[in-house]
Design an enzyme around this catalytic site. Structure first.
Site, PDB file in Angstrom:
ATOM      1  N   SER A 108       0.805  -1.217   0.000  1.00  0.00           N
ATOM      2  CA  SER A 108       0.000   0.000   0.000  1.00  0.00           C
ATOM      3  C   SER A 108       0.843   1.274   0.000  1.00  0.00           C
ATOM      4  O   SER A 108       1.560   1.549  -0.951  1.00  0.00           O
ATOM      5  CB  SER A 108      -0.963  -0.046   1.195  1.00  0.00           C
ATOM      6  OG  SER A 108      -1.941   0.953   1.107  1.00  0.00           O
ATOM      7  N   ASP A 148      10.133   5.577 -10.130  1.00  0.00           N
ATOM      8  CA  ASP A 148       9.713   6.134 -11.416  1.00  0.00           C
ATOM      9  C   ASP A 148      10.349   7.485 -11.706  1.00  0.00           C
ATOM     10  O   ASP A 148      10.489   7.882 -12.865  1.00  0.00           O
ATOM     11  CB  ASP A 148       8.185   6.267 -11.458  1.00  0.00           C
ATOM     12  CG  ASP A 148       7.503   4.924 -11.684  1.00  0.00           C
ATOM     13  OD1 ASP A 148       8.210   3.899 -11.692  1.00  0.00           O
ATOM     14  OD2 ASP A 148       6.269   4.903 -11.843  1.00  0.00           O
ATOM     15  N   LYS A 194      -0.491  -4.206  -3.252  1.00  0.00           N
ATOM     16  CA  LYS A 194      -1.792  -3.710  -2.791  1.00  0.00           C
ATOM     17  C   LYS A 194      -1.929  -2.252  -3.232  1.00  0.00           C
ATOM     18  O   LYS A 194      -1.382  -1.352  -2.610  1.00  0.00           O
ATOM     19  CB  LYS A 194      -1.889  -3.839  -1.271  1.00  0.00           C
ATOM     20  CG  LYS A 194      -3.310  -3.707  -0.719  1.00  0.00           C
ATOM     21  CD  LYS A 194      -3.683  -2.278  -0.407  1.00  0.00           C
ATOM     22  CE  LYS A 194      -5.030  -2.173   0.290  1.00  0.00           C
ATOM     23  NZ  LYS A 194      -5.440  -0.786   0.529  1.00  0.00           N
TER      24      LYS A 194
END
Length: 577
Positions: free
Chosen positions: A302, A313, A327
């Protein structure tokens, strides 16, 4: 004559037959009215409410419709995704306000041993310390009722000892050196919950921060930890999110903000009924140029994955460890007037590159979903990067063009397998039966006066290194039915000694002492330190990597002669009331 007589009889019986027909019609009509009303009930509107109303009005026996609802809601949500959940009022009461950074309680850390509540530590300045509760105390009575024996559970302890701030609870205490029960009344207070377990420098100019979850106080704790480490000379950082199951999204966003330049995308959420919402860095971070490594494993989920995905990224740092849980569903919580709550999935998390963090699932098949980690283990994913299935996963690219995969958690830039050296059947049996814990607590109890004289965890650890801890543990295990096997004990002796010392130290110096010991031989942390010292975690170095470089960085088989990482340790010490 006959025709006249027949006509008279006809006219005499005709009214009777008509009346009989009317009565039959009424009876039949009443009988069919049930089905007519049933048709009317189901002809439109909310069928669920209609069924409950009909049961309440017409069921043959008296039923409790509230209980029916409580049982029906989980079944309804079970047909959705694996993370839409219903919590009863009792479950919400047990959960408390941990993520908010506080709860109402007595301020002690406890474990359950031999069906008895044992106090491990007491919050300095908290309600229990003020009332005279000591580490090592056994809580055997609560409000004059026996509070020990079969049936004792962690939930029961929390339900009875947590409560509204300012309320009193009477505790019956059994002390190791006193045969009598000591009665102490504790007035519950506001108990803080820390989410940053520890921060220290494992190597020169390198700061390490371990975060257990993302709560309401995480940002403040995190920034304080960074400030402390920078004052100590840290110029690079290792953020440990292993076994961090997540929490508040905003806390993860705030943490990422410390490392990104203004305008860089952190995460976005989007759902069927919720339009896309983006979160960007505001440029106020204090560590935008520092080297950064994030440690993850299969227990990181999460908000942890949001943090790691944003770092990866944006080519801001390296992710080291194993693939995360996967998740990436966003839940919105709605509370009911009775204190229960519904957490419904309303959107998905997406990393800056546009990849969904969420691993695949089928509606109503949470059993298969929950089996995923075991399936990963069985196919060897924790031991070999080549065992990770990515054939059908979509491919994305970071800001600098590095290849990353989506729809299944965050893949590390540097893969490190779990280390199994020393982990054998004897070690597993001792750990799974809680015997390391039990002996550490018993040893602490018997030697508390001697151990309290040590001023630092280093002094205590040095003393414990020369004590016959393992010999006594082996004797305890034998009494508990775990047979002594010389070869296996020799093979795992270093692991057991490490765990024994760490758990005893924890009883006096908390998580800081505990993790400082278990991290000494942590292979994942060692690799992170090595990468930083080689300047491989700078933004420039990361942006210059190709996918082949990342694959080459994985260290399958490397460090095989070391002890396991902390992911295998017992975590049942985190019980606070």
């Amino acid at each position: 004559m006959r025709s006249t007589s027949s006509s008279k009889r006809y006219f005499v019986w005709l009214p009777l037959w008509i009346a009989f027909g009317i009565v039959i019609g009424i009876v039949i009509g009443n009988g069919f009215s049930i089905f007519t009303s049933q048709k009317k009930i189901f002809s439109g509107g909310n069928k669920f409410d209609a069924v409950l109303q009909y049961i309440n009005e017409a069921y043959v026996d008296t039923v409790n419709t509230e209980e029916l609802i409580e049982k029906a809601i989980p079944g309804l949500l079970a047909e959705l995704d694996p993370h839409s959940t219903y919590f009863t009022a009792k479950e919400m009461e047990l959960t408390g306000d941990d993520l908010e950074g506080h709860f109402g309680g007595v301020g002690v850390q406890f474990v359950l041993r031999n069906d008895t509540v044992m106090v491990v530590s007491v919050i300095v300045g908290g309600p229990s310390q003020a009332a005279g509760i000591r580490p090592g105390d056994r809580i055997v009575y609560v409000n004059d009722s026996l509070f020990a024996g079969k049936g004792m559970t962690t939930d029961k302890v929390m339900l009875n000892l947590r409560g509204a701030e300012g309320t009193d609870v009477k505790l019956g205490i059994k002390r190791f050196d006193n045969p009598k029960i000591v009665n102490i009344t504790v007035r519950r207070g506001d108990i803080p919950v820390n989410t940053v377990d520890m921060s220290y420098q494992p190597a020169e100019k390198i700061g390490y921060i371990k975060i257990s979850k993302f709560g309401g106080t995480t940002t403040q704790e995190f920034i304080s930890a960074i400030s402390k480490l920078k004052k100590a000379g840290s110029e690079s950082f290792i953020i440990d999110l292993r076994q961090n199951t997540g929490g508040y999204l905003q806390a993860a966003i705030d943490m990422v903000n410390e490392y990104l330049d203004k305008g860089e995308l952190i995460v976005y959420t989007q759902g069927r009924a919720f339009k896309r919402e983006d979160a960007f860095a505001n440029g106020s971070g204090t560590s935008k140029k520092d080297q950064l490594i994030v440690l993850m494993d299969e227990g990181s989920a999460s908000a942890s994955e949001v943090f790691a995905g944003a770092i990866q990224d944006n080519d801001r740092g390296l992710i080291v460890g194993r693939r995360s849980f996967g998740k990436g569903l966003v839940q919105s919580q709605q509370k009911f007037v009775d204190g229960s709550a519904l957490r419904l999935t309303i959107a998905r998390y997406y990393t800056p590159a546009g990849r969904s963090i969420q691993k695949p699932y089928e509606l109503g098949k949470s059993g298969d979903y929950n089996q995923d980690l075991m399936n990963r283990y069985l196919r060897g994913e924790f031991d070999s990067q080549d065992s990770i299935k990515q054939d059908n996963e979509p491919v994305f690219h970071t800001a600098a063009g590095r290849l990353v995969h989506g729809n299944g958690g965050i893949m590390p830039d540097v893969f490190i397998p779990r280390d199994t050296i020393g982990v054998n059947s004897y070690y597993i049996s001792v750990m799974n039966n809680g015997l390391v814990y039990e002996y550490a607590f018993t040893y602490t109890d018997k030697n508390r006066q001697r151990l309290e004289q040590f001023k630092t965890w280093q002094e205590m650890d040095a003393y414990l290194a020369y004590q016959p801890l393992l010999t006594n543990l082996i004797s305890l295990a034998d009494v508990k039915g775990i047979r002594y096997r010389p070869y296996l004990v020799t093979e795992c002796r270093n692991l057991l000694n490490l765990q024994l010392r760490a758990n005893i130290v924890r009883n006096f110096f908390g998580d800081e002492g505990y993790y400082s010991i278990v991290l000494q031989d942590d292979i994942v942390l060692k690799k992170a330190i090595e990468l930083i010292q080689e300047k491989k975690a700078t933004p420039a170095a990361i942006k210059g990597q190709t996918y082949k470089d990342v694959k080459k960085n994985s260290i399958m088989g490397y460090y095989r002669d070391r002890t396991p990482s902390i992911s295998i340790i017992s975590m049942d010490m985190n019980n606070w009331v």
